[in-house]
Motif scaffolding. Structure first.
Motif, PDB file in Angstrom:
ATOM      1  N   LEU A  44       0.825  -1.207   0.000  1.00  0.00           N
ATOM      2  CA  LEU A  44       0.000   0.000   0.000  1.00  0.00           C
ATOM      3  C   LEU A  44       0.863   1.263   0.000  1.00  0.00           C
ATOM      4  O   LEU A  44       0.376   2.352   0.298  1.00  0.00           O
ATOM      5  N   GLY A  45       2.133   1.101  -0.350  1.00  0.00           N
ATOM      6  CA  GLY A  45       3.050   2.238  -0.329  1.00  0.00           C
ATOM      7  C   GLY A  45       3.324   2.858  -1.685  1.00  0.00           C
ATOM      8  O   GLY A  45       4.314   3.571  -1.859  1.00  0.00           O
ATOM      9  N   GLY A  46       2.452   2.620  -2.645  1.00  0.00           N
ATOM     10  CA  GLY A  46       2.692   3.110  -4.004  1.00  0.00           C
ATOM     11  C   GLY A  46       2.811   4.614  -4.107  1.00  0.00           C
ATOM     12  O   GLY A  46       3.632   5.127  -4.875  1.00  0.00           O
ATOM     13  N   ASN A  47       2.014   5.363  -3.345  1.00  0.00           N
ATOM     14  CA  ASN A  47       2.074   6.823  -3.418  1.00  0.00           C
ATOM     15  C   ASN A  47       3.431   7.359  -2.988  1.00  0.00           C
ATOM     16  O   ASN A  47       4.004   8.257  -3.614  1.00  0.00           O
ATOM     17  N   VAL A  48       3.948   6.806  -1.899  1.00  0.00           N
ATOM     18  CA  VAL A  48       5.260   7.240  -1.412  1.00  0.00           C
ATOM     19  C   VAL A  48       6.354   6.860  -2.411  1.00  0.00           C
ATOM     20  O   VAL A  48       7.283   7.627  -2.672  1.00  0.00           O
ATOM     21  N   ALA A  49       6.233   5.668  -3.007  1.00  0.00           N
ATOM     22  CA  ALA A  49       7.215   5.216  -3.990  1.00  0.00           C
ATOM     23  C   ALA A  49       7.292   6.172  -5.177  1.00  0.00           C
ATOM     24  O   ALA A  49       8.369   6.476  -5.698  1.00  0.00           O
ATOM     25  N   LYS A  50       6.146   6.670  -5.614  1.00  0.00           N
ATOM     26  CA  LYS A  50       6.125   7.593  -6.750  1.00  0.00           C
ATOM     27  C   LYS A  50       6.809   8.917  -6.407  1.00  0.00           C
ATOM     28  O   LYS A  50       7.482   9.518  -7.245  1.00  0.00           O
ATOM     29  N   THR A  51       6.642   9.369  -5.167  1.00  0.00           N
ATOM     30  CA  THR A  51       7.321  10.602  -4.758  1.00  0.00           C
ATOM     31  C   THR A  51       8.828  10.428  -4.805  1.00  0.00           C
ATOM     32  O   THR A  51       9.557  11.285  -5.316  1.00  0.00           O
ATOM     33  N   VAL A  52       9.324   9.305  -4.285  1.00  0.00           N
ATOM     34  CA  VAL A  52      10.773   9.058  -4.273  1.00  0.00           C
ATOM     35  C   VAL A  52      11.292   8.837  -5.685  1.00  0.00           C
ATOM     36  O   VAL A  52      12.359   9.349  -6.065  1.00  0.00           O
ATOM     37  N   GLY A  53      10.559   8.087  -6.500  1.00  0.00           N
ATOM     38  CA  GLY A  53      11.030   7.739  -7.832  1.00  0.00           C
ATOM     39  C   GLY A  53      10.979   8.866  -8.832  1.00  0.00           C
ATOM     40  O   GLY A  53      11.775   8.909  -9.777  1.00  0.00           O
ATOM     41  N   SER A  54      10.039   9.794  -8.646  1.00  0.00           N
ATOM     42  CA  SER A  54       9.872  10.832  -9.662  1.00  0.00           C
ATOM     43  C   SER A  54       9.851  12.256  -9.122  1.00  0.00           C
ATOM     44  O   SER A  54       9.906  13.205  -9.905  1.00  0.00           O
ATOM     45  N   GLY A  55       9.772  12.425  -7.811  1.00  0.00           N
ATOM     46  CA  GLY A  55       9.602  13.768  -7.273  1.00  0.00           C
ATOM     47  C   GLY A  55      10.829  14.396  -6.653  1.00  0.00           C
ATOM     48  O   GLY A  55      10.843  15.607  -6.415  1.00  0.00           O
ATOM     49  N   ILE A  56      11.861  13.605  -6.342  1.00  0.00           N
ATOM     50  CA  ILE A  56      13.015  14.159  -5.629  1.00  0.00           C
ATOM     51  C   ILE A  56      14.031  14.768  -6.589  1.00  0.00           C
ATOM     52  O   ILE A  56      14.476  15.907  -6.408  1.00  0.00           O
ATOM     53  N   ALA A  73       8.413   1.369   0.352  1.00  0.00           N
ATOM     54  CA  ALA A  73       8.064   2.215  -0.792  1.00  0.00           C
ATOM     55  C   ALA A  73       9.260   2.988  -1.316  1.00  0.00           C
ATOM     56  O   ALA A  73       9.373   3.231  -2.528  1.00  0.00           O
ATOM     57  N   LYS A  74      10.153   3.392  -0.432  1.00  0.00           N
ATOM     58  CA  LYS A  74      11.308   4.173  -0.886  1.00  0.00           C
ATOM     59  C   LYS A  74      12.233   3.343  -1.768  1.00  0.00           C
ATOM     60  O   LYS A  74      12.749   3.822  -2.776  1.00  0.00           O
ATOM     61  N   THR A  75      12.414   2.089  -1.392  1.00  0.00           N
ATOM     62  CA  THR A  75      13.221   1.204  -2.234  1.00  0.00           C
ATOM     63  C   THR A  75      12.537   0.956  -3.570  1.00  0.00           C
ATOM     64  O   THR A  75      13.193   0.926  -4.617  1.00  0.00           O
ATOM     65  N   MET A  76      11.219   0.787  -3.539  1.00  0.00           N
ATOM     66  CA  MET A  76      10.491   0.609  -4.789  1.00  0.00           C
ATOM     67  C   MET A  76      10.698   1.805  -5.709  1.00  0.00           C
ATOM     68  O   MET A  76      10.896   1.660  -6.921  1.00  0.00           O
ATOM     69  N   GLY A  77      10.668   3.004  -5.143  1.00  0.00           N
ATOM     70  CA  GLY A  77      10.879   4.201  -5.941  1.00  0.00           C
ATOM     71  C   GLY A  77      12.249   4.234  -6.588  1.00  0.00           C
ATOM     72  O   GLY A  77      12.400   4.638  -7.749  1.00  0.00           O
ATOM     73  N   ILE A  78      13.271   3.789  -5.856  1.00  0.00           N
ATOM     74  CA  ILE A  78      14.630   3.774  -6.399  1.00  0.00           C
ATOM     75  C   ILE A  78      14.754   2.756  -7.533  1.00  0.00           C
ATOM     76  O   ILE A  78      15.381   3.022  -8.568  1.00  0.00           O
ATOM     77  N   ASN A  96       8.351   5.181 -18.075  1.00  0.00           N
ATOM     78  CA  ASN A  96       8.109   6.271 -17.122  1.00  0.00           C
ATOM     79  C   ASN A  96       8.672   5.888 -15.762  1.00  0.00           C
ATOM     80  O   ASN A  96       9.078   4.745 -15.543  1.00  0.00           O
ATOM     81  N   ASN A  97       8.706   6.864 -14.849  1.00  0.00           N
ATOM     82  CA  ASN A  97       9.246   6.594 -13.516  1.00  0.00           C
ATOM     83  C   ASN A  97       8.167   6.636 -12.443  1.00  0.00           C
ATOM     84  O   ASN A  97       8.426   7.000 -11.290  1.00  0.00           O
ATOM     85  N   THR A  98       6.954   6.247 -12.837  1.00  0.00           N
ATOM     86  CA  THR A  98       5.846   6.210 -11.879  1.00  0.00           C
ATOM     87  C   THR A  98       5.189   4.842 -11.752  1.00  0.00           C
ATOM     88  O   THR A  98       4.717   4.481 -10.677  1.00  0.00           O
ATOM     89  N   ASP A  99       5.148   4.059 -12.825  1.00  0.00           N
ATOM     90  CA  ASP A  99       4.543   2.728 -12.753  1.00  0.00           C
ATOM     91  C   ASP A  99       5.457   1.764 -12.000  1.00  0.00           C
ATOM     92  O   ASP A  99       6.673   1.734 -12.231  1.00  0.00           O
ATOM     93  N   ILE A 100       4.864   0.970 -11.125  1.00  0.00           N
ATOM     94  CA  ILE A 100       5.649   0.037 -10.300  1.00  0.00           C
ATOM     95  C   ILE A 100       5.309  -1.391 -10.695  1.00  0.00           C
ATOM     96  O   ILE A 100       4.191  -1.862 -10.452  1.00  0.00           O
ATOM     97  N   PRO A 101       6.250  -2.120 -11.299  1.00  0.00           N
ATOM     98  CA  PRO A 101       5.988  -3.522 -11.650  1.00  0.00           C
ATOM     99  C   PRO A 101       5.719  -4.361 -10.403  1.00  0.00           C
ATOM    100  O   PRO A 101       6.229  -4.070  -9.313  1.00  0.00           O
ATOM    101  N   LEU A 102       4.956  -5.419 -10.567  1.00  0.00           N
ATOM    102  CA  LEU A 102       4.578  -6.255  -9.436  1.00  0.00           C
ATOM    103  C   LEU A 102       5.798  -6.880  -8.761  1.00  0.00           C
ATOM    104  O   LEU A 102       5.845  -6.983  -7.527  1.00  0.00           O
ATOM    105  N   TRP A 103       6.804  -7.285  -9.574  1.00  0.00           N
ATOM    106  CA  TRP A 103       7.983  -7.919  -8.974  1.00  0.00           C
ATOM    107  C   TRP A 103       8.745  -6.947  -8.073  1.00  0.00           C
ATOM    108  O   TRP A 103       9.406  -7.377  -7.112  1.00  0.00           O
ATOM    109  N   VAL A 104       8.626  -5.647  -8.340  1.00  0.00           N
ATOM    110  CA  VAL A 104       9.289  -4.649  -7.497  1.00  0.00           C
ATOM    111  C   VAL A 104       8.614  -4.592  -6.128  1.00  0.00           C
ATOM    112  O   VAL A 104       9.291  -4.496  -5.092  1.00  0.00           O
ATOM    113  N   PHE A 105       7.284  -4.670  -6.105  1.00  0.00           N
ATOM    114  CA  PHE A 105       6.567  -4.734  -4.827  1.00  0.00           C
ATOM    115  C   PHE A 105       7.042  -5.926  -4.006  1.00  0.00           C
ATOM    116  O   PHE A 105       7.392  -5.793  -2.826  1.00  0.00           O
TER     117      PHE A 105
END
Length: 333
Positions: free
Chosen positions: A59-71, A194-199, A212-221
């Motif tokens: 359930l950490g997808g929102n945080v992952a997107k911030t780290v992966g694309s917002g920093i 989520a932070k690792t997922m974003g990286i 893109n740097n927002t979609d998270i593949p299932l294997w990453v979760f």
């Protein structure tokens, strides 16, 4: 195998190593209070924390997107992969340094600091507006909220149960702490996996393996959640002792109040895509709870050392990442 593929794999491996260190470094966040009040045995507490981290990660997808694309804003290519690699290594180094000294610093802010440092050193673009809104403001606000809410909840508990039998209350709150420890572990998974997922997503994007740097593949979760859970189960006893015993001696009602407050703050931040520190949140909640009993009961000297680590985390990890980037530039040319 192409150089880009090898570079992407190197960054993903580094990210998972960070994830593991995050797990054993931040295991204290979820279980220190439960262990110190004897609500849970150490092994059971670690198991609860690992399972909670595993479940919360999904359930950490929102945080992952911030780290992966917002920093940071990085183009695709080998140079960007080198920046991400250096940032992650800086965060790992900071985690190990603070773990060695038993200081519960923020793995989240270490990672963000590493990314910022490596990006600035390479003359890349740091998205300061997002960092201020979703990192700096929550970094200051979450400990204050944890401190105040911890005190308020503890005062409410003391008033509601003021005529209760202490022995019976302790037994009851030990059972309640089993639930609050699960809630805390779940919130930790939402934030830190989520932070690792974003990286990892950022590595896939800059390496050209994702559009893109927002979609998270299932294997990453799955991989991020599993490695964080393994790291958590490995424990981090130096920091567990600091949070559970050296800041203040907790009883079951106080432990329940601190965990309940901290988990609520974590859930709220995740809902708004804010990558806050679980360490800051639970530590400040413990301080707020402790101060209600007797202001001098909190060992403010230990608390001061923890705050110093908080302040130094982002610049410290950033400085290490700069040095690492200088060393790895030839490998990512």
């Amino acid at each position: 195998m192409s150089p880009e593929f090898i570079a992407v794999v190197a960054v993903i491996v580094a990210a998972l190593v960070f994830d593991y260190t995050n797990g054993f470094h931040d295991a204290a966040n979820a279980i220190a209070t439960s262990v110190s009040t004897r609500a849970l045995t150490p092994k059971v507490a670690l198991g609860v924390a690992a399972i909670g981290n595993l479940a919360g990660a999904f359930l950490g997808g929102n945080v992952a997107k911030t780290v992966g694309s917002g920093i940071v804003d990085l183009p695709t290519g080998m140079e960007s992969l080198g920046i991400v690699f250096a940032g992650v290594i800086g965060a790992i180094a900071w985690n190990l340094i603070t773990w060695y000294f038993g200081l519960p610093s923020s793995s989240s802010h270490a990672l963000i600091g590493g990314l910022i440092g490596a990006t600035l050193f390479a003359s890349g673009i740091v998205q300061w507006d997002v960092i201020v809104a979703k990192v700096v403001v929550p970094m200051v606000a979450s400990p204050l909220v944890g401190l105040v809410l911890g005190a308020c909840v503890m005062l409410a508990v003391m008033w509601i149960f003021r005529r209760g039998n202490p022995a019976k209350l302790n037994r009851g709150f030990r059972l309640a702490q089993s639930a609050s420890a699960v809630a805390m572990a779940f919130g930790h998974g939402m934030q830190d996996a989520a932070k690792t997922m974003g990286i990892i997503v950022l590595a896939l994007y800059t390496g050209g393996y994702q559009d893109n740097n927002t979609d998270i593949p299932l294997w990453v979760f799955f991989s991020s959640a599993a490695v964080l859970a393994l790291g958590t189960y490995a424990g981090g006893w130096r920091i567990i002792r600091t949070l559970g015993r050296r800041v203040i001696h907790l009883d079951p009602p106080a432990g329940f109040a601190a965990e309940s407050v901290a988990s609520a703050v974590l859930y709220t931040a995740a809902a708004f895509s804010m990558p806050i520190s679980t360490t800051h949140t639970i530590t400040s909640a413990i301080m707020g709870v402790g101060a209600t009993k007797k202001f001098s009961a909190v060992r403010w000297g230990v608390a001061g050392n923890i705050v110093t680590a908080w302040v130094l985390t982002i610049p410290g990890a950033a400085a290490i990442a700069c040095v690492v980037h200088l060393a790895v530039v030839p490998l990512f040319g």
